[in-house]
Write an enzyme that holds these catalytic residues in place. Structure first.
Site, PDB file in Angstrom:
ATOM      1  N   MET A   1       0.930  -1.216   0.018  1.00 40.70           N
ATOM      2  CA  MET A   1      -0.018  -0.044  -0.121  1.00 40.70           C
ATOM      3  C   MET A   1       0.829   1.182  -0.084  1.00 40.70           C
ATOM      4  O   MET A   1       0.331   2.333   0.405  1.00 40.70           O
ATOM      5  CB  MET A   1      -1.034  -0.081   1.237  1.00 40.70           C
ATOM      6  CG  MET A   1      -1.927  -1.240   1.180  1.00 40.70           C
ATOM      7  SD  MET A   1      -3.413  -0.965   1.932  1.00 40.70           S
ATOM      8  CE  MET A   1      -2.812  -1.019   3.798  1.00 40.70           C
TER       9      MET A   1
ATOM     10  N   GLY B   1      10.963  -2.874   5.993  1.00 42.12           N
ATOM     11  CA  GLY B   1      10.128  -4.128   5.773  1.00 42.12           C
ATOM     12  C   GLY B   1       9.761  -4.332   4.491  1.00 42.12           C
ATOM     13  O   GLY B   1       9.771  -5.774   4.092  1.00 42.12           O
ATOM     14  N   HIS B   2       9.116  -3.402   3.758  1.00 45.97           N
ATOM     15  CA  HIS B   2       8.709  -3.859   2.269  1.00 45.97           C
ATOM     16  C   HIS B   2      10.206  -3.965   1.666  1.00 45.97           C
ATOM     17  O   HIS B   2       9.968  -5.011   0.535  1.00 45.97           O
ATOM     18  CB  HIS B   2       8.073  -2.596   1.699  1.00 45.97           C
ATOM     19  CG  HIS B   2       6.885  -1.986   2.493  1.00 45.97           C
ATOM     20  ND1 HIS B   2       6.594  -1.091   3.386  1.00 45.97           N
ATOM     21  CD2 HIS B   2       5.568  -2.695   2.255  1.00 45.97           C
ATOM     22  CE1 HIS B   2       5.520  -0.902   3.759  1.00 45.97           C
ATOM     23  NE2 HIS B   2       4.708  -1.925   2.994  1.00 45.97           N
TER      24      HIS B   2
ATOM     25  N   GLY C   1       4.249 -10.223   4.005  1.00 43.53           N
ATOM     26  CA  GLY C   1       5.011 -10.280   5.339  1.00 43.53           C
ATOM     27  C   GLY C   1       4.294 -11.244   6.299  1.00 43.53           C
ATOM     28  O   GLY C   1       3.038 -11.043   6.503  1.00 43.53           O
TER      29      GLY C   1
ATOM     30  N   LYS D   1       4.389 -10.345   9.434  1.00 41.58           N
ATOM     31  CA  LYS D   1       3.809  -9.045  10.528  1.00 41.58           C
ATOM     32  C   LYS D   1       2.266  -9.394  10.398  1.00 41.58           C
ATOM     33  O   LYS D   1       1.521  -9.290  11.371  1.00 41.58           O
ATOM     34  CB  LYS D   1       4.275  -7.774  10.421  1.00 41.58           C
ATOM     35  CG  LYS D   1       3.667  -6.892  11.370  1.00 41.58           C
ATOM     36  CD  LYS D   1       4.395  -5.405  11.312  1.00 41.58           C
ATOM     37  CE  LYS D   1       3.809  -4.607  10.272  1.00 41.58           C
ATOM     38  NZ  LYS D   1       2.372  -4.125  10.599  1.00 41.58           N
ATOM     39  N   ASP D   2       1.839  -9.314   9.132  1.00 41.19           N
ATOM     40  CA  ASP D   2       0.244  -9.582   8.899  1.00 41.19           C
ATOM     41  C   ASP D   2      -0.077 -10.986   8.904  1.00 41.19           C
ATOM     42  O   ASP D   2      -0.418 -11.404   7.790  1.00 41.19           O
ATOM     43  CB  ASP D   2      -0.031  -8.703   7.770  1.00 41.19           C
ATOM     44  CG  ASP D   2       0.319  -7.165   7.775  1.00 41.19           C
ATOM     45  OD1 ASP D   2      -0.375  -6.557   8.639  1.00 41.19           O
ATOM     46  OD2 ASP D   2       0.953  -6.684   7.030  1.00 41.19           O
TER      47      ASP D   2
HETATM   48  O1  PAF Z   1      -0.438  -5.827   3.582  1.00 35.50           O
HETATM   49  C1  PAF Z   1      -0.819  -4.787   2.933  1.00 35.50           C
HETATM   50  O2  PAF Z   1       0.042  -3.866   2.851  1.00 35.50           O
HETATM   51  C2  PAF Z   1      -2.019  -4.750   2.373  1.00 35.50           C
HETATM   52  O3  PAF Z   1      -2.997  -5.578   3.075  1.00 35.50           O
HETATM   53  C3  PAF Z   1      -2.090  -5.589   0.893  1.00 35.50           C
HETATM   54  C4  PAF Z   1      -1.638  -7.092   0.845  1.00 35.50           C
HETATM   55  C5  PAF Z   1      -1.016  -4.816  -0.031  1.00 35.50           C
HETATM   56  C6  PAF Z   1      -3.391  -5.560   0.365  1.00 35.50           C
HETATM   57  O4  PAF Z   1      -3.649  -4.095  -0.007  1.00 35.50           O
END
Ligand code: PAF
Length: 285
Positions: A30, A36-37, A150, A152-153
């Site tokens: 997003m 982290g990304h 990730g 984390k989620d």
């Molecule tokens: O984890 C995220 O940043 C969002 O939930 C995702 C997977 C990009 C979907 O919008």
């Protein structure tokens, strides 16, 4: 690196870039990209190898926000995101506007009905339907061989794996470990909104989770461990707990004697900034 803003550009770029036998690794984000990304993107680069393609998406998905203020307050940094993607070896970056992703009368739902009934699914109704919808759309648009998310989620990852399994989506889902600041705080785009005082206290969440893991794995009973973890987090100033739960990691339901791996998951508000974290615990019995 190519940048596509419309579905047509995306399809044309994929047609130019993709080689039939090579991997196409998707990393949906997003935006407001942080280290982290970057680790997800580098993981994707490794998976794709020299000949494969890494496709990142930056899309602040409105359908996964059940609270308009949360969406409005979500940080964005499109220019910096482009640089991060470039430096992590992304080949194609898809950055659509909401009206590119969603026609005004879109009316499809992608709803998972078991794993999403607890944790964030319980306190953010509709959140995972929005996540599944956008990830399915991105997978349909990009048609990746692999995708990286990730840990984390934790719940999101479990639900997306379930979506892949139950809808027979031909993609391999990979999990990437949570990246933490030196003091243990899980990196999140939302951390930028913490005040200095909140930022100083936030690593205590990780401390409480680590203490719980050690307590559980040295023999304390689950309810005691959970109560002690809750008490530690409640001691932080200006914090309110959205949830703190100890669940079976594979079902996200109550722990049973058969549960091998458990997950302790928390969501807390520092003021209006909501942070999540989790830790896996192994049943020693
Ligand atoms: O984890 C995220 O940043 C969002 O939930 C995702 C997977 C990009 C979907 O919008």
């Amino acid at each position: 690196m190519r940048i596509a803003k419309s579905k047509e550009d995306l399809r044309a770029s994929l047609k130019d870039l993709r080689a039939p036998s090579d991997k196409v690794v998707l990393v949906p984000t997003m935006g407001a990209l942080h280290e982290g990304h970057a680790s997800l993107l580098r993981h994707a680069r490794d998976l794709a190898g020299d000949g494969g393609l890494v496709v990142a998406t930056v899309f602040l998905n409105p359908t996964q926000f059940n609270n308009a203020q949360d969406l409005d307050a979500y940080p964005t940094s499109p220019e910096a995101d482009v640089l991060t993607c470039e430096s992590c070896g992304v080949d194609l970056l898809f950055m659509p506007n909401p009206d590119v992703m969603y026609v005004s009368d879109h009316s499809m739902l992608v709803e998972e009905t078991s794993l999403s009934t607890t944790l964030c699914g319980e306190t953010r109704p509709g959140h995972f339907a929005g996540v599944c919808l956008v990830v399915l759309k991105l997978m349909n648009l990009v048609q990746p061989t692999d995708a990286v998310f990730g840990q984390k989620d934790y719940q999101q990852l479990a639900i997306l794996r379930r979506m892949q399994r139950d809808l027979d989506i031909p993609v391999l889902i990979h999990a990437a470990a949570t990246v933490r600041a030196a003091d243990g705080l899980a990196l999140s785009s939302r951390n930028a909104r913490l005040s200095p005082a909140q930022r100083a206290e936030a690593p205590m969440i990780r401390q409480a989770l680590l203490a719980a893991k050690s307590d559980y794995e040295t023999g304390l009973q689950a309810p005691t461990v959970l109560a002690s973890c809750r008490a530690q987090i409640e001691m932080l100033t200006g914090v309110s707990i959205d949830y703190i739960k100890l669940l079976d990691a594979s079902t996200l339901k109550l722990v049973t004697p058969q549960s091998c791996t458990l997950v302790l998951a928390v969501a807390v508000f520092f003021g209006d900034v909501r942070l999540i974290d989790n830790i896996e615990l192994q049943n020693q019995g």
